[in-house]
Design an enzyme around this catalytic site. Sequence first.
Site, PDB file in Angstrom:
ATOM      1  N   GLY A   2       0.840  -1.202   0.000  1.00  0.00           N
ATOM      2  CA  GLY A   2       0.000   0.000   0.000  1.00  0.00           C
ATOM      3  C   GLY A   2       0.871   1.247   0.000  1.00  0.00           C
ATOM      4  N   ARG A  72       1.950 -13.604   1.853  1.00  0.00           N
ATOM      5  CA  ARG A  72       2.422 -14.975   2.056  1.00  0.00           C
ATOM      6  C   ARG A  72       3.892 -14.989   2.471  1.00  0.00           C
ATOM      7  NH1 ARG A  72       2.720 -17.677  -3.934  1.00  0.00           N
ATOM      8  NH2 ARG A  72       3.199 -15.817  -5.130  1.00  0.00           N
ATOM      9  N   VAL A 108      -6.434  -5.674  -3.948  1.00  0.00           N
ATOM     10  CA  VAL A 108      -5.085  -6.216  -4.160  1.00  0.00           C
ATOM     11  C   VAL A 108      -4.832  -7.434  -3.264  1.00  0.00           C
ATOM     12  CG1 VAL A 108      -2.611  -5.682  -4.044  1.00  0.00           C
ATOM     13  CG2 VAL A 108      -4.211  -3.926  -4.820  1.00  0.00           C
ATOM     14  N   SER A 109      -5.410  -7.418  -2.067  1.00  0.00           N
ATOM     15  CA  SER A 109      -5.164  -8.484  -1.083  1.00  0.00           C
ATOM     16  C   SER A 109      -5.437  -9.866  -1.686  1.00  0.00           C
ATOM     17  CB  SER A 109      -6.059  -8.290   0.145  1.00  0.00           C
ATOM     18  OG  SER A 109      -5.975  -6.966   0.610  1.00  0.00           O
ATOM     19  N   ASN A 110      -4.632 -10.823  -1.286  1.00  0.00           N
ATOM     20  CA  ASN A 110      -4.742 -12.189  -1.818  1.00  0.00           C
ATOM     21  C   ASN A 110      -5.577 -13.117  -0.942  1.00  0.00           C
ATOM     22  OD1 ASN A 110      -3.347 -12.377  -4.323  1.00  0.00           O
ATOM     23  ND2 ASN A 110      -1.430 -11.976  -3.236  1.00  0.00           N
ATOM     24  N   HIS A 165      -4.990 -15.037 -10.627  1.00  0.00           N
ATOM     25  CA  HIS A 165      -3.715 -14.513 -10.144  1.00  0.00           C
ATOM     26  C   HIS A 165      -3.120 -15.512  -9.148  1.00  0.00           C
ATOM     27  CE1 HIS A 165      -0.678 -11.721  -8.807  1.00  0.00           C
ATOM     28  NE2 HIS A 165      -1.151 -11.701  -7.577  1.00  0.00           N
TER      29      HIS A 165
HETATM   30  N1  LIG Z   1      -2.688  -8.739  -6.219  1.00  0.00           N
HETATM   31  C1  LIG Z   1      -1.367  -8.662  -6.286  1.00  0.00           C
HETATM   32  O1  LIG Z   1      -0.796  -8.641  -7.374  1.00  0.00           O
HETATM   33  C2  LIG Z   1      -0.568  -8.563  -5.022  1.00  0.00           C
HETATM   34  C3  LIG Z   1       0.794  -8.213  -5.048  1.00  0.00           C
HETATM   35  C4  LIG Z   1       1.486  -8.095  -3.846  1.00  0.00           C
HETATM   36  C5  LIG Z   1       0.832  -8.322  -2.637  1.00  0.00           C
HETATM   37  N2  LIG Z   1      -0.468  -8.705  -2.647  1.00  0.00           N
HETATM   38  C6  LIG Z   1      -1.213  -8.946  -1.401  1.00  0.00           C
HETATM   39  O2  LIG Z   1      -1.438  -7.685  -0.769  1.00  0.00           O
HETATM   40  C7  LIG Z   1      -1.561  -7.883   0.630  1.00  0.00           C
HETATM   41  C8  LIG Z   1      -0.592  -6.936   1.334  1.00  0.00           C
HETATM   42  O3  LIG Z   1       0.735  -7.321   1.099  1.00  0.00           O
HETATM   43  P1  LIG Z   1       1.933  -6.535   1.830  1.00  0.00           P
HETATM   44  O4  LIG Z   1       3.199  -7.126   1.353  1.00  0.00           O
HETATM   45  O5  LIG Z   1       1.734  -5.063   1.729  1.00  0.00           O
HETATM   46  O6  LIG Z   1       1.674  -6.979   3.357  1.00  0.00           O
HETATM   47  P2  LIG Z   1       2.105  -6.177   4.677  1.00  0.00           P
HETATM   48  O7  LIG Z   1       1.985  -7.140   5.809  1.00  0.00           O
HETATM   49  O8  LIG Z   1       3.397  -5.483   4.465  1.00  0.00           O
HETATM   50  O9  LIG Z   1       0.972  -5.057   4.809  1.00  0.00           O
HETATM   51  C9  LIG Z   1      -0.341  -5.360   5.104  1.00  0.00           C
HETATM   52  C10 LIG Z   1      -0.846  -4.297   6.057  1.00  0.00           C
HETATM   53  O10 LIG Z   1      -2.232  -4.519   6.287  1.00  0.00           O
HETATM   54  C11 LIG Z   1      -2.497  -4.069   7.596  1.00  0.00           C
HETATM   55  N3  LIG Z   1      -3.801  -4.561   8.060  1.00  0.00           N
HETATM   56  C12 LIG Z   1      -4.130  -5.796   8.501  1.00  0.00           C
HETATM   57  N4  LIG Z   1      -5.435  -5.831   8.827  1.00  0.00           N
HETATM   58  C13 LIG Z   1      -5.947  -4.607   8.574  1.00  0.00           C
HETATM   59  C14 LIG Z   1      -7.225  -4.024   8.704  1.00  0.00           C
HETATM   60  N5  LIG Z   1      -8.266  -4.716   9.158  1.00  0.00           N
HETATM   61  N6  LIG Z   1      -7.386  -2.715   8.363  1.00  0.00           N
HETATM   62  C15 LIG Z   1      -6.342  -2.008   7.887  1.00  0.00           C
HETATM   63  N7  LIG Z   1      -5.099  -2.504   7.740  1.00  0.00           N
HETATM   64  C16 LIG Z   1      -4.903  -3.783   8.076  1.00  0.00           C
HETATM   65  C17 LIG Z   1      -1.303  -4.595   8.413  1.00  0.00           C
HETATM   66  O11 LIG Z   1      -1.161  -3.913   9.656  1.00  0.00           O
HETATM   67  C18 LIG Z   1      -0.158  -4.341   7.444  1.00  0.00           C
HETATM   68  O12 LIG Z   1       0.511  -3.116   7.693  1.00  0.00           O
HETATM   69  C19 LIG Z   1      -1.268  -9.372   0.872  1.00  0.00           C
HETATM   70  O13 LIG Z   1      -2.470 -10.088   0.964  1.00  0.00           O
HETATM   71  C20 LIG Z   1      -0.502  -9.774  -0.360  1.00  0.00           C
HETATM   72  O14 LIG Z   1      -0.585 -11.157  -0.610  1.00  0.00           O
HETATM   73  C21 LIG Z   1      -1.176  -8.815  -3.799  1.00  0.00           C
END
Ligand SMILES: NC(=O)c1ccc[n+]([C@@H]2O[C@H](COP(=O)([O-])OP(=O)(O)OC[C@H]3O[C@@H](n4cnc5c(N)ncnc54)[C@H](O)[C@@H]3O)[C@@H](O)[C@H]2O)c1
Length: 301
Positions: A2, A72, A108-110, A165
Site C-alpha cells: 500500500g 504470504r 489487491v489483497s490475496n 492470479h
Molecule cells: N494482487 C497482487 O498482485 C498482489 C501483489 C502483492 C501483494 N499482494 C497482497 O497484498 C496484501 C498486502 O501485502 P503486503 O506485502 O503489503 O503486506 P504487509 O503485511 O506489508 O501489509 C499489510 C498491512 O495490512 C495491515 N492490516 C491488517 N489488517 C488490517 C485491517 N483490518 N485494516 C487495515 N489494515 C490492516 C497490516 O497492519 C499491514 O501493515 C497481501 O495479501 C498480499 O498477498 C497482492
Amino acid sequence: MGATTADNIARKELAEEVILLDIKEGFAEGKAMDMMQTATLVGFDTKVKGVTNDYAATAGTDVAVITSGIPRKPGMTREELIGTNASIVKGVADNILKYSPNAIIIVVSNPMDTMTYLALKATGLPKNRIIGMGGILDSSRFKFYLSQALNCSPNDLQAVVIGGHGDTTMIPLTRLATLNSFPVSNLLSEEALAKVAADTMVGGATLTKLIGTSAWYAPGAATCALVESIVRDEKKVFPCCVSLEGEYGQSDICLGVPVVIGKNGWEKIVDFKLNASEQEAFNKSADAVRNMNSVLSTLTL
Ligand SMILES: NC(=O)c1ccc[n+]([C@@H]2O[C@H](COP(=O)([O-])OP(=O)(O)OC[C@H]3O[C@@H](n4cnc5c(N)ncnc54)[C@H](O)[C@@H]3O)[C@@H](O)[C@H]2O)c1
C-alpha cells in the site's frame, strides 16, 4: 505494498491527497511522514497523510486501494491466506463505502480473485467499480522474463497474462506476445517460450523466496498504473480481475481479462476469441478460482 502504491501516486501527482490507513497504531502515520520527507527531494505537491483505522479521514475518496491483510511467507500459496484476509477485506470495503459511497475499489489483497468476488458480492456495488489488480503485474513480469530470453528491452514487448492470479491459474498468452509487432513465437524456441511462461507463473513465489515476504515495487507500480488510468481517464487496456457475465464463456466469477480502464472504473471487456487450448486453460483457471470462492460460504465474515 500500500505504501509503495501511495509513493508512486505521490511522485506522479495523480491526486491532491493520498490517505494511508492501517490498523497498526502509528504505522501509516510513520510511512506517510517518511514519504512526505521526500517531497522536496523528488519535487511533488501531493499530500500523503497516515491514519490509524480512522475511516472518517478517508471521506470523499475517489479511488480506494485495498492492500490490507497478510502477505504470504516463503513456501505458501496465495490461496492459503483466505481465512484471514476475507474478513479483513470485507470489513475494509464496508468502512470505505460508509464514508466514500462513490469510490471505485481496487482489490489487491490475496487470494485476489476471490477477494474481488467477495468485495463485489458483499458491497453490492455496480460491477464496473470493483477491480482486482493482478494481471497488470503478471503481464509486467511476463515482459521481464521475455526480455531476458530475447535480450531486448521490456518496453518493446507487448504481452498479456489473463486468468487467475495464482501460481497455477494464470495464463501467459505466449501465442499473442510480440516484440514491436513481431510474434515472439517466431523468435524463441517452444522450450524457451514454455520456460518464460513457467517463470512468469511463479514470478511472485520466486521473489517471496528471495525477499522473505511478498514483493512491493512491481505490485505498487502496477496498482499505480491502474489508478492513473482511472483518474486521468486514459482508457488504457489492462488485464484486470472483473466480474464476468458470459464473456470468455464464464459467469458468476471475477477473473483476469483485458478491460478498458477509465474514470468509471472498468468500462468495457475486450472479449477476444481465444483458441481452443487457451480457452481450455481459461476454463480450468475458472474452475480453480470457483473452488476457492466456494470456501467463502464456510467462513464467518
Ligand atoms: N494482487 C497482487 O498482485 C498482489 C501483489 C502483492 C501483494 N499482494 C497482497 O497484498 C496484501 C498486502 O501485502 P503486503 O506485502 O503489503 O503486506 P504487509 O503485511 O506489508 O501489509 C499489510 C498491512 O495490512 C495491515 N492490516 C491488517 N489488517 C488490517 C485491517 N483490518 N485494516 C487495515 N489494515 C490492516 C497490516 O497492519 C499491514 O501493515 C497481501 O495479501 C498480499 O498477498 C497482492
